[in-house]
Design a protein around this motif. Sequence first.
Motif, short mmCIF file in Angstrom:
data_model
loop_
_atom_site.label_atom_id
_atom_site.label_comp_id
_atom_site.label_asym_id
_atom_site.label_seq_id
_atom_site.Cartn_x
_atom_site.Cartn_y
_atom_site.Cartn_z
N ASN A 29 67.60 62.58 51.20
CA ASN A 29 68.14 63.38 52.28
C ASN A 29 67.02 64.26 52.87
OD1 ASN A 29 69.51 65.10 53.96
ND2 ASN A 29 70.66 66.15 52.33
N HIS A 30 66.47 63.82 53.99
CA HIS A 30 65.32 64.54 54.55
C HIS A 30 65.73 65.83 55.26
CE1 HIS A 30 66.79 61.94 57.77
NE2 HIS A 30 66.24 62.76 58.63
N ILE A 43 60.62 60.72 51.87
CA ILE A 43 62.07 60.49 51.82
C ILE A 43 62.49 59.52 52.93
CG2 ILE A 43 64.31 61.62 52.18
CD1 ILE A 43 63.14 64.06 50.69
N ARG A 44 61.94 59.72 54.12
CA ARG A 44 62.27 58.80 55.22
C ARG A 44 61.91 57.36 54.84
NH1 ARG A 44 63.34 61.70 60.04
NH2 ARG A 44 62.28 63.68 60.24
N LYS A 45 60.75 57.18 54.19
CA LYS A 45 60.33 55.83 53.80
C LYS A 45 61.25 55.28 52.71
CE LYS A 45 55.39 56.28 54.74
NZ LYS A 45 54.09 56.48 54.10
N GLY A 71 64.38 58.99 67.26
CA GLY A 71 63.08 59.55 67.66
C GLY A 71 61.97 59.07 66.74
N ILE A 72 62.26 58.92 65.46
CA ILE A 72 61.24 58.51 64.49
C ILE A 72 61.43 57.05 64.10
CG2 ILE A 72 60.42 58.90 62.12
CD1 ILE A 72 60.90 61.90 62.66
N GLY A 73 62.66 56.67 63.80
CA GLY A 73 62.93 55.25 63.55
C GLY A 73 63.45 54.94 62.16
N ASN A 74 63.34 55.89 61.23
CA ASN A 74 63.80 55.60 59.86
C ASN A 74 65.29 55.29 59.83
OD1 ASN A 74 63.55 58.59 60.43
ND2 ASN A 74 64.95 58.66 58.69
#
Length: 166
Positions: A29-30, A43-45, A71-74
């Motif tokens: 949970n980022h 965490i996103r990865k 916005g980031i893509g994760n």
Amino acid sequence: MRVGVGGSQTIRELGILEKLEEQDNTIYNHWKPGLSKENVLEIRKSQMTSDLFLSSVNALTLNGELVNIDGIGNRVNSTNFGPRKVILVAGYNKIVDDVQEAIHRIKNFAAPLNARRLNIDVPCAKVGKCVDCSSPNRICRVIVIHERRPSLTDILVILVGEELGF
Ligand code: SF4
């Protein structure tokens, strides 16, 4: 289980993360307060290879397409390939007529609210609608439209008969 959670207000409103933590699952949970930049990136990865990925969708069309802008893509990556299982939960307020309306709703309703909530300095947070900005903080960078379930990803969509998220 290793459970990834996308940047989703809906999932957090359900209270399911607290329950999963009580059951000793590992939660990626980022949005957890106090994380360093490096931790957030890791965490996103990790979300993209989790056993279970939980998120909502930005909009669903009457034809069954799922539309998400990231916005980031994760978050959108994790709904395409990687996690063993994906569960997407959406309130009926996310239903729109078609893809065009979905994109319009996301940029002119959800994005400004999200930007305000996360205190992101983009024009829509101030004027309440999209101006197709070139801000370095722009949160709309990738649009993913699921026309069908990606062939190697097990996705369950749960449509809830109440308003959830925005
Ligand atoms: S493109 Fe810029 S102004 Fe438009 S919704 Fe996204 S962040 Fe806001």
